[in-house]
Design a protein around this motif. Sequence first.
Motif, PDB file in Angstrom:
ATOM      1  N   ALA A   1       0.840  -1.261  -0.141  1.00 24.73           N
ATOM      2  CA  ALA A   1      -0.187  -0.233   0.001  1.00 24.73           C
ATOM      3  C   ALA A   1       0.843   1.200   0.101  1.00 24.73           C
ATOM      4  O   ALA A   1       2.000   1.326   0.653  1.00 24.73           O
ATOM      5  CB  ALA A   1      -0.702  -0.051   1.254  1.00 24.73           C
ATOM      6  N   LEU A   2       0.605   1.957  -0.914  1.00 29.07           N
ATOM      7  CA  LEU A   2       1.237   3.401  -0.843  1.00 29.07           C
ATOM      8  C   LEU A   2       0.940   4.222   0.300  1.00 29.07           C
ATOM      9  O   LEU A   2      -0.202   4.282   0.890  1.00 29.07           O
ATOM     10  CB  LEU A   2       0.867   4.212  -2.147  1.00 29.07           C
ATOM     11  N   PRO A   3       2.138   4.749   1.026  1.00 26.42           N
ATOM     12  CA  PRO A   3       1.735   5.764   2.084  1.00 26.42           C
ATOM     13  C   PRO A   3       0.913   6.958   1.856  1.00 26.42           C
ATOM     14  O   PRO A   3       1.245   7.617   0.722  1.00 26.42           O
ATOM     15  CB  PRO A   3       3.108   6.224   2.597  1.00 26.42           C
ATOM     16  N   VAL A   4      -0.216   7.207   2.506  1.00 33.12           N
ATOM     17  CA  VAL A   4      -0.991   8.238   2.306  1.00 33.12           C
ATOM     18  C   VAL A   4      -0.883   9.096   3.649  1.00 33.12           C
ATOM     19  O   VAL A   4      -1.267   8.650   4.620  1.00 33.12           O
ATOM     20  CB  VAL A   4      -2.324   7.809   2.028  1.00 33.12           C
ATOM     21  N   ARG A   5      -0.640  10.371   3.433  1.00 37.11           N
ATOM     22  CA  ARG A   5      -0.773  11.047   4.727  1.00 37.11           C
ATOM     23  C   ARG A   5      -2.184  11.316   5.441  1.00 37.11           C
ATOM     24  O   ARG A   5      -3.126  11.362   4.267  1.00 37.11           O
ATOM     25  CB  ARG A   5      -0.302  12.610   4.285  1.00 37.11           C
ATOM     26  N   GLU A   6      -2.316  11.447   6.542  1.00 34.91           N
ATOM     27  CA  GLU A   6      -3.547  11.388   7.052  1.00 34.91           C
ATOM     28  C   GLU A   6      -4.275  13.060   6.911  1.00 34.91           C
ATOM     29  O   GLU A   6      -3.511  13.871   6.956  1.00 34.91           O
ATOM     30  CB  GLU A   6      -3.655  11.249   8.598  1.00 34.91           C
TER      31      GLU A   6
ATOM     32  N   ALA B   1     -13.986  -4.208 -19.085  1.00 34.64           N
ATOM     33  CA  ALA B   1     -13.371  -5.147 -19.963  1.00 34.64           C
ATOM     34  C   ALA B   1     -13.878  -6.626 -19.702  1.00 34.64           C
ATOM     35  O   ALA B   1     -13.737  -7.790 -20.107  1.00 34.64           O
ATOM     36  CB  ALA B   1     -11.792  -5.054 -19.899  1.00 34.64           C
ATOM     37  N   GLY B   2     -14.580  -6.533 -18.320  1.00 38.58           N
ATOM     38  CA  GLY B   2     -15.382  -7.818 -17.971  1.00 38.58           C
ATOM     39  C   GLY B   2     -14.529  -8.654 -17.335  1.00 38.58           C
ATOM     40  O   GLY B   2     -14.834  -9.936 -16.898  1.00 38.58           O
ATOM     41  N   ARG B   3     -13.423  -8.144 -16.786  1.00 36.18           N
ATOM     42  CA  ARG B   3     -12.731  -8.866 -15.711  1.00 36.18           C
ATOM     43  C   ARG B   3     -13.019  -8.323 -14.273  1.00 36.18           C
ATOM     44  O   ARG B   3     -12.129  -7.706 -13.544  1.00 36.18           O
ATOM     45  CB  ARG B   3     -11.248  -8.535 -16.065  1.00 36.18           C
ATOM     46  N   THR B   4     -14.176  -9.034 -13.828  1.00 41.48           N
ATOM     47  CA  THR B   4     -14.444  -8.622 -12.480  1.00 41.48           C
ATOM     48  C   THR B   4     -13.693  -8.960 -11.438  1.00 41.48           C
ATOM     49  O   THR B   4     -13.332  -7.934 -10.442  1.00 41.48           O
ATOM     50  CB  THR B   4     -15.753  -9.101 -12.240  1.00 41.48           C
ATOM     51  N   ASP B   5     -13.030  -9.962 -11.405  1.00 40.95           N
ATOM     52  CA  ASP B   5     -12.149 -10.421  -9.946  1.00 40.95           C
ATOM     53  C   ASP B   5     -11.045  -9.550 -10.150  1.00 40.95           C
ATOM     54  O   ASP B   5     -10.473  -9.214  -8.934  1.00 40.95           O
ATOM     55  CB  ASP B   5     -11.858 -12.085 -10.388  1.00 40.95           C
ATOM     56  N   GLU B   6     -10.425  -9.248 -11.351  1.00 42.24           N
ATOM     57  CA  GLU B   6      -9.143  -8.587 -11.303  1.00 42.24           C
ATOM     58  C   GLU B   6      -9.407  -7.148 -11.055  1.00 42.24           C
ATOM     59  O   GLU B   6      -8.663  -6.351 -10.087  1.00 42.24           O
ATOM     60  CB  GLU B   6      -8.562  -8.415 -12.821  1.00 42.24           C
ATOM     61  N   ALA B   7     -10.704  -6.443 -11.400  1.00 42.84           N
ATOM     62  CA  ALA B   7     -10.989  -5.161 -11.046  1.00 42.84           C
ATOM     63  C   ALA B   7     -11.081  -5.179  -9.203  1.00 42.84           C
ATOM     64  O   ALA B   7     -10.720  -4.320  -8.664  1.00 42.84           O
ATOM     65  CB  ALA B   7     -12.362  -4.672 -11.636  1.00 42.84           C
ATOM     66  N   MET B   8     -11.779  -6.035  -8.917  1.00 37.46           N
ATOM     67  CA  MET B   8     -12.222  -6.075  -7.372  1.00 37.46           C
ATOM     68  C   MET B   8     -10.963  -6.231  -6.705  1.00 37.46           C
ATOM     69  O   MET B   8     -10.613  -5.632  -5.682  1.00 37.46           O
ATOM     70  CB  MET B   8     -13.322  -7.079  -7.091  1.00 37.46           C
ATOM     71  N   SER B   9      -9.915  -6.986  -7.057  1.00 38.68           N
ATOM     72  CA  SER B   9      -8.480  -6.925  -6.514  1.00 38.68           C
ATOM     73  C   SER B   9      -7.950  -5.671  -6.350  1.00 38.68           C
ATOM     74  O   SER B   9      -7.412  -5.135  -5.302  1.00 38.68           O
ATOM     75  CB  SER B   9      -7.744  -8.086  -7.335  1.00 38.68           C
ATOM     76  N   MET B  10      -8.279  -4.764  -7.331  1.00 37.42           N
ATOM     77  CA  MET B  10      -7.539  -3.264  -7.388  1.00 37.42           C
ATOM     78  C   MET B  10      -8.355  -2.484  -6.541  1.00 37.42           C
ATOM     79  O   MET B  10      -7.878  -1.780  -5.580  1.00 37.42           O
ATOM     80  CB  MET B  10      -7.834  -2.819  -8.790  1.00 37.42           C
ATOM     81  N   VAL B  11      -9.802  -3.008  -6.447  1.00 31.56           N
ATOM     82  CA  VAL B  11     -10.710  -2.191  -5.549  1.00 31.56           C
ATOM     83  C   VAL B  11     -10.209  -1.988  -4.146  1.00 31.56           C
ATOM     84  O   VAL B  11     -10.196  -1.219  -3.355  1.00 31.56           O
ATOM     85  CB  VAL B  11     -12.080  -2.483  -5.943  1.00 31.56           C
ATOM     86  N   HIS B  12      -9.925  -3.380  -3.681  1.00 32.74           N
ATOM     87  CA  HIS B  12      -9.658  -3.823  -2.342  1.00 32.74           C
ATOM     88  C   HIS B  12      -8.450  -3.009  -1.943  1.00 32.74           C
ATOM     89  O   HIS B  12      -8.323  -2.542  -0.711  1.00 32.74           O
ATOM     90  CB  HIS B  12      -9.595  -5.124  -2.031  1.00 32.74           C
ATOM     91  N   LYS B  13      -7.607  -3.166  -2.898  1.00 27.68           N
ATOM     92  CA  LYS B  13      -6.209  -2.333  -2.537  1.00 27.68           C
ATOM     93  C   LYS B  13      -6.442  -1.011  -2.346  1.00 27.68           C
ATOM     94  O   LYS B  13      -6.003  -0.374  -1.010  1.00 27.68           O
ATOM     95  CB  LYS B  13      -5.355  -2.628  -3.484  1.00 27.68           C
ATOM     96  N   ASN B  14      -7.047  -0.237  -3.023  1.00 28.06           N
ATOM     97  CA  ASN B  14      -7.488   1.139  -3.001  1.00 28.06           C
ATOM     98  C   ASN B  14      -8.235   1.433  -1.700  1.00 28.06           C
ATOM     99  O   ASN B  14      -8.062   2.353  -0.924  1.00 28.06           O
ATOM    100  CB  ASN B  14      -8.329   1.788  -4.188  1.00 28.06           C
ATOM    101  N   GLU B  15      -9.354   0.524  -1.407  1.00 28.50           N
ATOM    102  CA  GLU B  15     -10.035   0.831  -0.162  1.00 28.50           C
ATOM    103  C   GLU B  15      -9.253   0.859   0.945  1.00 28.50           C
ATOM    104  O   GLU B  15      -9.347   1.691   1.866  1.00 28.50           O
ATOM    105  CB  GLU B  15     -11.116  -0.368  -0.083  1.00 28.50           C
ATOM    106  N   GLU B  16      -8.232   0.022   1.099  1.00 34.93           N
ATOM    107  CA  GLU B  16      -7.289  -0.370   2.134  1.00 34.93           C
ATOM    108  C   GLU B  16      -6.704   1.200   2.263  1.00 34.93           C
ATOM    109  O   GLU B  16      -6.509   1.676   3.383  1.00 34.93           O
ATOM    110  CB  GLU B  16      -6.199  -1.195   1.779  1.00 34.93           C
TER     111      GLU B  16
ATOM    112  N   ILE C   1      -7.305   4.124   1.427  1.00 34.99           N
ATOM    113  CA  ILE C   1      -8.114   5.281   1.774  1.00 34.99           C
ATOM    114  C   ILE C   1      -8.922   5.281   3.024  1.00 34.99           C
ATOM    115  O   ILE C   1      -8.683   6.206   3.830  1.00 34.99           O
ATOM    116  CB  ILE C   1      -9.277   5.158   0.566  1.00 34.99           C
ATOM    117  N   LEU C   2      -9.010   4.047   3.545  1.00 39.22           N
ATOM    118  CA  LEU C   2      -9.748   3.934   4.752  1.00 39.22           C
ATOM    119  C   LEU C   2      -8.526   4.160   5.659  1.00 39.22           C
ATOM    120  O   LEU C   2      -8.728   4.599   6.852  1.00 39.22           O
ATOM    121  CB  LEU C   2     -10.159   2.556   5.165  1.00 39.22           C
ATOM    122  N   ALA C   3      -7.182   3.852   5.317  1.00 38.11           N
ATOM    123  CA  ALA C   3      -6.058   4.009   6.351  1.00 38.11           C
ATOM    124  C   ALA C   3      -5.846   5.435   6.625  1.00 38.11           C
ATOM    125  O   ALA C   3      -5.353   5.931   7.613  1.00 38.11           O
ATOM    126  CB  ALA C   3      -4.866   3.312   5.840  1.00 38.11           C
ATOM    127  N   SER C   4      -6.314   6.512   5.625  1.00 38.90           N
ATOM    128  CA  SER C   4      -5.781   7.786   5.588  1.00 38.90           C
ATOM    129  C   SER C   4      -6.737   8.358   6.660  1.00 38.90           C
ATOM    130  O   SER C   4      -6.456   9.551   7.205  1.00 38.90           O
ATOM    131  CB  SER C   4      -5.980   8.474   4.527  1.00 38.90           C
TER     132      SER C   4
END
Lengths: 105, 597
Positions: free
Chosen positions: B365-370, B420-435, B437-440
């Motif tokens: 996860a990339l560091p995000v300043r609070e 592009a119809g690749r739901t699982d791959e997209a959701m993998s990215m989504v979860h990473k971003n959620e992590e 954003i919520l951490a900030s």
Amino acid sequence: MADFGFKLSKSSTLDLDKVDLKVYNLLCKTDPDIKTCMACGSCSATCTAAPFSGMSMRKVILALQRGQDVRPMLGKCMLCGKCTMVCPRAINTRHLILSICKCYD
Amino acid sequence: MIDRIPSGFNPFVIPFLVGMGFVLLYCAFGVVRILFQLSREDRRKFFISLVNPKTALKNIRDIFCDCLFHVKLWKRNPLLGYMHSSIAFGWFMLILLGHIEVILFVPTRINLFYYPIFFNFFVAETDQTLRGALLFFLMDFFLLVVLSGIVLAIIKRVRSRLFGMRRTAKPSVINLIGLYALWSIFPLRLLAETFTAHISGGSFLTGPANWIFRQFLGNDLHYLPTWWAYSIVLGIFMCVLPFSRYMHIPAEMLLIPMRNAGLKIRNARKGLAKVQVYSCPNCGVCIDACPMSAGKENIKDCTVYLTRQIRRGNEKRIAEISDKCLLCGKCEAVCQVGVQGPEIRIQQRAIREYSINQDYSDIAALPVREAKVLYFSGCMSKLVPSIGRSVESVLRKAGVDVEWMDRDGGLCCGRPMLTAGRTDEAMSMVHKNEEMILASGADTLVVSCPICYRMFKESYNLPGVRVVHYSVYFDELVKAGRLHLTKSDLCYVYHDPCELGRGCGIYEEPRRLVGQAAAIAESDKCRAESVCCGGSLGSLSLSFRQREKITKASLENLYTSKADAIATACPLCQATLSRYSDRPVRDIAEIIDRQTN
């Protein structure tokens, strides 16, 4: 053998007569514009996935032309499509990536 | 009014009975099959919505408004609306009044299926009753209404431009058979009822016509063949109905409750998608609407042809059509029955198997300043860096504590992967971003790219975080008095990005912002009807050259406003439009940044 801190490395010469170009030839049929790539690297410069995986579309195409395996590199592509937008040769790289993902079995 | 034929039967009703029986069986089987194709929870949701009085009432209202009165079509084009509602509502009234006649005059025959349809053949009038006169008048009146609709339909076939349609779908053979059968049903009914009007009674239409015909037709020998013909065309129409576009009549009655139950398409060939495919009336409104059809190209890749190919099972064409689409959503916006063309295509793409499947879970996860407010610019903004800089600058001017989370590059939001119809791959990215954003610990996420914004709205689970597009956020800042805009003397036309307008329903805020910073003009097609810039990531297979025509057509539409410059709120639209535009294309953030101090 004694470790002198250096060793003989394997030759990295490619014998283009012997490489397996199955995937590249298949792609030339589905995405013929792959042949127009001039390896300028615009796609690699804009790539969103590059900082995470060293993904580089330029390297991918080069590796395909050499019959090398590109699977590890594509594993982090995010399909964001910036490479397609900046391509000076108007190659639909995004479609090309999807085709590559389909080619291996 | 008495029964004229003691047995209450004549062989001519057989074609009608065969057709009717076939349609009913086919539809019953179809409904059962589709209900079984739904997932268990969807099925439960659907059944609960049927007994919920609120949705049940909405279902009835929608079925009447959409299927019988065609309210949406009236709004689009009154002539087209009249044509459809006259045939649909007129026919419905003929059937309803037929049943009322049977109940009133020969109640013992109500169990006979065909009686209300061929009522005038089976009865003889004994004395003129007021009730009968009124019903006969209504029957003739609605027959006239239907006939007027048929006349309009014939005119439309020849000159569709009169009805506001430049192009219509090319009918297939089976559709033509259905069409001609439908056209001939009502004139034949008029003739049949005319020939028997002196026995069964008639009104202003059938009565005088009967008198005229009797002047030169000496006997009654011709009326039975006419009733036969009427029954046969009814039978033909019913028999081709399941295989033609007229399947939309029964299918729409299932689609409306399913839509009101809040079901979503989960498979391109099953359940809701199947009902939508059958509900497509092949009207071809989507052909004129489709941005790809600019310059008479890609006409056969519109939603109307997608549904047709899915019904035919032509896999090659289905794949081609689904991959080419820009997913701009305009066909869905103009569709009269609510076929979700883009969603069907995405699900169709999802069926395809890939051997390389991306996974992002091991990315650190990339560091995000609070910060209280996070700003996500998205991949595309990296190609137009001025947008990100302007958004940050405006937010700083308004005194917002903002952190630009992907200033030096971040993950993609996942929407390009999802479309592009690749739901699982997209959701993998989504979860990473959620992590991240919520951490900030932020409570607001400002997004400048409409593609990302739609993804954050629809697919992300961010409890306690308000996701907002910067145009909405800026508008709030202006209203709260934290941003002060000065007006420039430029005139802008606002181009609605597909994902922001049709995708998320944001039309007013960007216009209000531009209106406060400059003069604003409207193009011919705007808001829900806006034309895609052609750069959309939705399309997988459109080449650069094919997109050029689409972009130029979109610009032509924007030029109709005579504005000096084009404003938009999407980095992709800006990059695409400025490629061919003869006037400057600016993002709203840049305009606002320029007009604040």
